[in-house]
Write an enzyme that holds these catalytic residues in place. Structure first.
Site, PDB file in Angstrom:
ATOM      1  N   PHE A   1       5.985   1.211 -14.031  1.00 41.93           N
ATOM      2  CA  PHE A   1       4.557   1.426 -13.797  1.00 41.93           C
ATOM      3  C   PHE A   1       3.813   1.364 -15.141  1.00 41.93           C
ATOM      4  O   PHE A   1       4.258   1.966 -16.126  1.00 41.93           O
ATOM      5  CB  PHE A   1       4.314   2.760 -13.091  1.00 41.93           C
ATOM      6  CG  PHE A   1       2.878   2.915 -12.674  1.00 41.93           C
ATOM      7  CD1 PHE A   1       2.386   2.216 -11.587  1.00 41.93           C
ATOM      8  CD2 PHE A   1       2.006   3.691 -13.416  1.00 41.93           C
ATOM      9  CE1 PHE A   1       1.045   2.310 -11.219  1.00 41.93           C
ATOM     10  CE2 PHE A   1       0.660   3.798 -13.066  1.00 41.93           C
ATOM     11  CZ  PHE A   1       0.189   3.098 -11.963  1.00 41.93           C
TER      12      PHE A   1
ATOM     13  N   ASP B   1      10.396   9.438 -13.749  1.00 39.08           N
ATOM     14  CA  ASP B   1       9.086   9.506 -13.101  1.00 39.08           C
ATOM     15  C   ASP B   1       9.348   9.495 -11.592  1.00 39.08           C
ATOM     16  O   ASP B   1       9.884   8.527 -11.044  1.00 39.08           O
ATOM     17  CB  ASP B   1       8.241   8.288 -13.533  1.00 39.08           C
ATOM     18  CG  ASP B   1       6.829   8.329 -12.961  1.00 39.08           C
ATOM     19  OD1 ASP B   1       6.617   8.989 -11.919  1.00 39.08           O
ATOM     20  OD2 ASP B   1       5.940   7.671 -13.540  1.00 39.08           O
TER      21      ASP B   1
ATOM     22  N   TYR C   1      -0.575  13.370  -5.656  1.00 43.70           N
ATOM     23  CA  TYR C   1      -1.594  12.847  -4.712  1.00 43.70           C
ATOM     24  C   TYR C   1      -1.051  11.750  -3.804  1.00 43.70           C
ATOM     25  O   TYR C   1      -1.776  11.201  -3.009  1.00 43.70           O
ATOM     26  CB  TYR C   1      -2.844  12.349  -5.461  1.00 43.70           C
ATOM     27  CG  TYR C   1      -2.595  11.408  -6.622  1.00 43.70           C
ATOM     28  CD1 TYR C   1      -2.249  10.087  -6.408  1.00 43.70           C
ATOM     29  CD2 TYR C   1      -2.730  11.857  -7.932  1.00 43.70           C
ATOM     30  CE1 TYR C   1      -2.025   9.230  -7.473  1.00 43.70           C
ATOM     31  CE2 TYR C   1      -2.505  11.013  -9.006  1.00 43.70           C
ATOM     32  CZ  TYR C   1      -2.157   9.700  -8.772  1.00 43.70           C
ATOM     33  OH  TYR C   1      -1.932   8.869  -9.829  1.00 43.70           O
ATOM     34  N   LYS C   2       0.246  11.447  -3.944  1.00 42.85           N
ATOM     35  CA  LYS C   2       0.837  10.423  -3.068  1.00 42.85           C
ATOM     36  C   LYS C   2       1.451  11.132  -1.850  1.00 42.85           C
ATOM     37  O   LYS C   2       0.711  11.638  -1.018  1.00 42.85           O
ATOM     38  CB  LYS C   2       1.860   9.600  -3.851  1.00 42.85           C
ATOM     39  CG  LYS C   2       1.242   8.865  -5.050  1.00 42.85           C
ATOM     40  CD  LYS C   2       2.314   8.098  -5.795  1.00 42.85           C
ATOM     41  CE  LYS C   2       1.782   7.493  -7.084  1.00 42.85           C
ATOM     42  NZ  LYS C   2       0.798   6.436  -6.862  1.00 42.85           N
TER      43      LYS C   2
ATOM     44  N   ARG D   1       1.759  -3.930   0.249  1.00 43.77           N
ATOM     45  CA  ARG D   1       2.595  -2.729   0.146  1.00 43.77           C
ATOM     46  C   ARG D   1       2.269  -1.785   1.305  1.00 43.77           C
ATOM     47  O   ARG D   1       1.095  -1.502   1.571  1.00 43.77           O
ATOM     48  CB  ARG D   1       2.280  -2.064  -1.197  1.00 43.77           C
ATOM     49  CG  ARG D   1       3.323  -1.138  -1.712  1.00 43.77           C
ATOM     50  CD  ARG D   1       3.053  -0.758  -3.149  1.00 43.77           C
ATOM     51  NE  ARG D   1       1.814   0.016  -3.293  1.00 43.77           N
ATOM     52  CZ  ARG D   1       1.613   0.942  -4.232  1.00 43.77           C
ATOM     53  NH1 ARG D   1       2.550   1.205  -5.103  1.00 43.77           N
ATOM     54  NH2 ARG D   1       0.480   1.588  -4.316  1.00 43.77           N
TER      55      ARG D   1
HETATM   56  C1  LIG Z   1       5.231   5.518 -11.121  1.00 45.19           C
HETATM   57  C2  LIG Z   1       3.855   6.019 -11.394  1.00 45.19           C
HETATM   58  N1  LIG Z   1       3.631   6.813 -12.452  1.00 45.19           N
HETATM   59  C3  LIG Z   1       2.397   7.287 -12.726  1.00 45.19           C
HETATM   60  C4  LIG Z   1       1.332   6.971 -11.913  1.00 45.19           C
HETATM   61  C5  LIG Z   1      -0.074   7.432 -12.181  1.00 45.19           C
HETATM   62  O1  LIG Z   1      -0.229   8.328 -13.178  1.00 45.19           O
HETATM   63  P1  LIG Z   1      -1.631   9.108 -13.296  1.00 45.19           P
HETATM   64  O2  LIG Z   1      -1.703  10.056 -12.155  1.00 45.19           O
HETATM   65  O3  LIG Z   1      -1.576   9.742 -14.611  1.00 45.19           O
HETATM   66  O4  LIG Z   1      -2.732   8.101 -13.169  1.00 45.19           O
HETATM   67  C6  LIG Z   1       1.521   6.160 -10.810  1.00 45.19           C
HETATM   68  C7  LIG Z   1       0.373   5.819  -9.949  1.00 45.19           C
HETATM   69  O5  LIG Z   1       0.426   5.085  -9.020  1.00 45.19           O
HETATM   70  C8  LIG Z   1       2.811   5.667 -10.548  1.00 45.19           C
HETATM   71  O6  LIG Z   1       3.015   4.865  -9.521  1.00 45.19           O
END
Ligand SMILES: Cc1ncc(COP(=O)(O)O)c(C=O)c1O
Length: 430
Positions: free
Chosen positions: A144, A215, A240-241, A389
């Site tokens: 990401f 992550d 938030y997912k 997706r």
């Molecule tokens: C693997 C991954 N890491 C991090 C994030 C986003 O990070 P942040 O909440 O700091 O924008 C996402 C967002 O889709 C993601 O898919």
């Protein structure tokens, strides 16, 4: 050396895996579903099939009530006293303890704070500080972007002392060598949905004396994760997912408990001080995860997450995984029944054990197709250059939703109706 992929959880019996063969069978499966009752916790529009909970989870009734409660019952009424009387000061730890259960961590190993990007920086920077003479951080090509960008910024900040080595997945294990002090990977890939074998990769990092940071943004809340069993040193993730904490809800970070005393924060804000209300001039890190706090938390977003997490109370994550596997398998099976529509190709692993809870199809006209689906009430998202997706959150997506969404995708692609559908001009957020 090849990366072994395996999720060591839930091995469904063949009989259980028989997928519904008709819409009516989907309805029957929904009626028998152990998780069916959880759907009522979500404020879902019945005209919409929501397959984007892997990007932004929907509102829960408990989140709405909890925000309302904090607004009017706490902030509105008790003002600053709320920090003590309503325990605001401990919310980062309390919510961390709730998330810990979902990721195989001890309650005291997880803290809710900041964003995923910032937490990644905080932990990678702390690891850089303890790197000794090692120079290398290893990550994956196509990880990401924030993960790669944050690591790029960090290595620049190190003035060349640390370097970022980014390699394709097939070459990852060999890139993790004796010069490596940190490996940073996303457990479930945000595009393909492909999973790493957390235990095997962590073991490789440890074998050369490196730390491992996962992550978990696309894993938490959708599939069982066992940080403890994997031996991982650090982890971060979004709420938030699949956790449905709300847009921009705070992220979490994990540090294995035996490292708590030795991992020194770099973003040394006052909330991570041992005694913030002494207001001393000198920084002294708090004990445990509290040292990884930085500034004042955005409490309304914490309230939203607190309410949302109630949907996970008593959830057996193996049930969630079992259903998620069935939903994703069903979607692929219907879309490909009798052959996938021309131009549409599965871009996720076909084997469900190697896949998280979302499925990706590639098509040259992916953006226009997704817009046409959204216009029909089937909401997924698009990832450049050509990926459609679809996320299958097991708490609220039904088998009939999968059936209808797959049929809609087939119809839109086969009919070519997306070519004349409005919305083919790309919006800022896809
Ligand atoms: C693997 C991954 N890491 C991090 C994030 C986003 O990070 P942040 O909440 O700091 O924008 C996402 C967002 O889709 C993601 O898919």
């Amino acid at each position: 050396m090849a990366v072994k992929h395996e999720i060591p959880t839930y091995e469904p019996a063949p009989a259980e895996r028989r997928l519904p063969a008709s819409r009516a069978e989907c309805e029957t499966r929904d009626a028998q579903d152990a998780l069916a009752g959880r759907r009522a916790k979500f404020a879902l529009d019945p005209a919409v099939i929501y397959l984007d909970g892997n990007s932004l989870g929907p509102l829960t009734h408990t989140a709405a009530r909890r925000v309302e409660g904090m607004l009017h019952g706490e902030w509105g009424r008790d003002l600053i006293k709320s920090w003590n009387v309503h325990g605001w000061i401990d919310l980062p730890k309390r919510l961390g303890a709730k998330i810990a259960r979902l990721i195989g961590a001890k309650p005291e190993e997880v803290l809710v704070a900041d964003s995923t990007s910032i937490n990644l920086f905080k932990l990678a920077a702390a690891a850089t500080r303890g790197r000794g003479t090692r120079r290398r951080i290893v990550s994956e090509t196509g990880n990401f972007p924030t993960d790669l960008y944050v690591l790029q910024g960090l290595t620049q900040l190190s003035g060349g002392a640390a370097e970022l080595v980014v390699v394709p997945r097939e070459r990852l294990l060999e890139a993790i060598n004796e010069d490596t002090f940190l490996v940073v990977l996303t457990h479930v890939h945000y595009k393909s949905g492909e999973c790493f074998d957390m235990k095997a990769v962590t073991a490789r990092a440890h074998a050369v004396g490196a730390r491992m940071l996962w992550d978990l943004s696309h894993s938490v809340g959708a599939l069982p994760v066992d940080l403890g069993a994997s031996g991982a040193d650090f982890a971060v993730g979004c709420t938030y997912k699949y956790l449905n904490g709300g847009p921009g809800s705070p992220a979490f970070l994990y540090v294995r408990s035996d490292l708590h005393a030795s991992v020194e924060p770099v973003l040394t804000g006052w909330m991570g001080h041992d005694a913030p209300f002494e207001f001393s001039d000198d920084y002294r890190p708090a004990t445990g995860m509290t040292r990884h706090r930085c500034g004042t938390p955005s409490l309304l977003a914490f309230a939203s997450l607190e309410g949302a997490l109630e949907a996970f109370d008593d959830l057996d994550l193996d049930d969630a995984r079992r259903k998620s596997i069935e939903l994703t398998e069903l979607f692929v099976a219907i879309v490909e029944a009798g052959g996938a529509p021309a131009g549409l190709r599965l871009a996720s692993p076909r084997e469900s054990a190697r896949r998280g809870s979302h499925v990706v199809f590639a098509h040259a006209d992916g953006y226009a197709i997704m817009q046409a689906l959204i216009a029909r009430g089937v909401i997924g998202d698009f990832r450049a250059p050509n990926l459609l997706r679809f996320g299958f959150a097991p708490l609220y997506v039904r088998y009939v939703d999968v059936w209808d969404a797959a049929e809609a995708l087939r119809t839109v692609v086969e009919s070519g109706s997306y070519r004349t559908s409005p919305g083919s001009v790309r919006a800022a957020v896809t």
